[in-house]
Design an enzyme around this catalytic site. Structure first.
Site, PDB file in Angstrom:
ATOM      1  CG  HIS A 140      -1.923   0.962   1.405  1.00 16.99           C
ATOM      2  ND1 HIS A 140      -1.678   2.261   1.789  1.00 16.99           N
ATOM      3  CD2 HIS A 140      -3.262   0.863   1.225  1.00 16.99           C
ATOM      4  CE1 HIS A 140      -2.839   2.917   1.835  1.00 16.99           C
ATOM      5  NE2 HIS A 140      -3.814   2.093   1.489  1.00 16.99           N
ATOM      6  CG  ASP A 217       0.381  -2.604   6.142  1.00 12.29           C
ATOM      7  OD1 ASP A 217      -0.605  -2.760   6.900  1.00 12.29           O
ATOM      8  OD2 ASP A 217       0.300  -2.018   5.045  1.00 12.29           O
ATOM      9  CD  GLN A 220      -6.958  -4.540   3.944  1.00 12.57           C
ATOM     10  OE1 GLN A 220      -7.941  -5.249   4.126  1.00 12.57           O
ATOM     11  NE2 GLN A 220      -7.076  -3.241   3.703  1.00 12.57           N
ATOM     12  CE  LYS A 243      -7.496  -0.651   5.767  1.00  7.03           C
ATOM     13  NZ  LYS A 243      -8.206   0.442   5.293  1.00  7.03           N
ATOM     14  CB  CYS A 381      -3.866   3.313  -1.513  1.00  6.27           C
ATOM     15  SG  CYS A 381      -4.897   4.754  -1.269  1.00  6.27           S
TER      16      CYS A 381
END
Lengths: 423, 147
Positions: A140, A217, A220, A243, A381
């Site tokens: 991202h 990261d 998600q 999220k 993104c």
């Protein structure tokens, strides 16, 4: 109705009971009762943000109604209650990702701020011209641009782990890129644009074998898979509350205590100091050293409530249901002429990114919107991912545990309508 | 329910499938690039000016049905107009797709894009070609962006 027709126990293997579970979960989310453009809302944009259960909405409202006060240092009881609620949320997060101690949980605005914090406080002081930061092709923008800013400031080099046309990282290439100048590996746990679940344990083990720390990261990942930072042995882990069925504006940076203790502050202000004079300030201990100013107290409490809610369902059941949805949607997708899936990794979460011959994703998004179906269209993104697959944009349906097979059916009915109209 | 056909009218579908004036203009004396970072649409507008009048107009690029049809219809509509007339048409066209003006006076076939006003997220698609046209008329060399 008799108990025999409504088996209440362990419903995973029985389709009918699963449906009952999902129906009950859906009732926990007030927004899912909405109609959009006259049709029942089908919300398939969960990779952008998830919806909020009533438990989270109530926790935020309850904080403002009953407990609102500034935290830390207050001698009055209300401040004490607010502090306990805020620190209580930190404890819930610690247990959710199995961190060794609550002090390893730093509240930030979101994944983006967490990555920027690591870039500025951890990496920058250790970086010389020619040193290397390793990211992947499927990052991202929030895990690309902070390193480019560092590159401009320090003369460091950004290296990129390539991926295959299925959207899987090329591990041989990764091992070749790891070298004596690598100062950090920063990769996405689960790709937002492709759904790929990366082999992060292998990535971390290989980096550690060369003494290189790793930032994941996890934006998600945390809503879809159990994450155990000690099992992974990652040095840092970043994710966003919104999220994970929590509020916007709150996120988490996990860091190993030894690293955090050695890091200078990110921002200066109140709460991150022990003493201030014009000659010198003494910084507070972790995690408060990284939480300058009044934090998003309501947000952290809302995130704590979200974690409790997810825990009440269980990530194993969530993962199983989403996996079934993805399998069903992928099967339907293969039956649509001219439809190409972008991201076909072996290990995926419930993200269906695709393009359809002669139909621009933006037009598809509008046709679906008219059917009350919310998907995302664009570059997500992750413009380098679009470049890899030679598309300007994709359409992306992303699932959460409250989505159903009927909703997938409605998605594909609307796709058929778009093909009739525009194809 | 909103009728999709009010947005994707036959004329728009037709201009998307068979865009008019969709080619490079070899003898163009003005050109500009436009980019909509939201959806990745890119197009180039070419103009041939003669005595202050747009003698020929063309475009190239890729985009959604709304932006391609809008570019195609725009190039048809512009021929024979002066720069200031073109600017005035853009102002009226923008008012139409933003729902600020109902009539669309003097816009001829361009009124088929009026349905865009029901979809605020798509206004940029409908106006990309026109923003690029404005840049070309001003002989601006930097690519324009809808953002």
């Amino acid at each position: 109705m008799s108990a025999a027709t409504f088996p209440a126990q362990r419903p995973m293997r029985q389709g009918g009971s699963m449906t009952l579970d999902v129906a009950a979960w859906r009732r926990d989310f007030p927004i899912l009762a909405r109609r959009m453009r006259g049709k029942p809302l089908v919300y398939l944009d969960n990779a952008a943000t998830t919806q909020k259960p009533k438990a989270v909405i109530d926790a935020i409202a309850g904080y403002y109604q009953d407990t609102n006060a500034n935290i830390h240092r207050g001698v009055h009881s209300l401040s004490q209650e607010a502090t306990e609620a805020y620190e209580g949320a930190r404890g819930r997060i610690q247990r959710y990702i199995n961190a060794a101690e609550a002090a390893e949980i730093v509240f930030v605005r979101g994944t983006t701020e967490a990555i920027n914090l690591i870039a500025q406080s951890f990496v920058r002081p250790r970086l010389a011209a020619g040193d290397e930061i390793l990211v992947s092709e499927m990052e991202h923008h929030s895990n690309i641009v902070p390193w480019q800013l560092l590159r401009e400031a320090t003369g460091a080099v950004l290296r990129v782990i390539p991926m295959s046309d299925r959207g899987e990282l090329l591990m041989d290439e990764y091992l070749k890129l790891l070298g004596p100048r690598t100062r950090l590996v920063s990769v996405v746990h689960v790709s937002n644009a492709l759904g790929t679940v990366n082999p992060v344990r292998e990535i971390i083990a290989a980096a550690h074998a060369q003494g290189v720390p790793v930032l994941l990261d996890g934006a998600q990942a945390v809503a879809h898979r159990p994450v155990d930072v000690r099992l992974l042995d990652c040095d840092f882990y970043a994710f966003s509350g919104h999220k994970l069925f929590g509020p916007t504006g709150i996120g988490v940076l996990y860091g190993k205590r030894a690293w955090l203790d050695a890091m200078p502050p990110y921002q200066g202000g109140g709460d991150m100091i022990k003493a201030v004079s014009f000659e010198k300030s003494i910084y507070n201990d972790v995690p408060h050293r990284f939480e300058a100013g009044t934090p998003h107290i309501a947000g952290s409490i809302g995130l704590g409530a979200a974690i409790d809610y997810v825990g009440s369902i269980g990530l194993t059941r969530i993962a199983a249901h989403e996996h079934a949805l993805l399998a069903y949607a992928s099967k339907r997708a293969r039956e649509v002429p001219g439809m190409r899936l972008i991201g076909t990794a072996q290990e995926k979460v419930g993200v269906l990114s695709f393009v359809i011959d002669r139909i621009h994703p933006h037009d598809l998004g509008t046709v679906l919107d008219c059917e009350g179906i919310a998907i995302r269209t664009g570059h997500h993104c992750a413009m380098p991912v679009m470049q890899h697959f030679h598309v300007p944009a994709t359409a992306r349906a992303s699932f959460a545990f409250y989505n159903t097979e009927e909703e997938v059916d409605r998605l594909f009915e609307a796709i058929e309508e778009a093909r009739r109209l525009l194809g | 329910m909103f009728d999709l056909k009010a947005l994707y009218q036959e004329v728009i579908i037709d201009h998307n499938r068979h865009p008019r004036n969709c080619h490079k203009l070899a003898d163009a004396d003005r050109m500009a690039d436009g980019f909509n970072p939201l959806c990745g649409d890119r197009l180039t507008v070419y103009l041939k000016l003669q005595d202050g009048v747009i003698a020929d107009a063309a475009f190239e690029g890729e985009g959604c049905a709304i932006s391609v049809a809008s570019a195609s219809l725009m190039t048809e509509h512009l021929k024979g107009k002066t720069a200031s007339e073109a600017q005035a048409i853009f102002d009226r066209f923008r008012a139409l797709v933003m729902g600020e003006e109902e009539a669309g006076t003097g816009l001829d076939k361009l009124v088929v894009l009026a349905g865009v006003k029901e979809f605020p997220a798509r206004v940029k698609c409908a106006t990309l070609a026109w923003h690029t046209l404005t840049a070309a008329l001003k002989d601006r060399r930097e690519p324009v962006s809808t953002e």
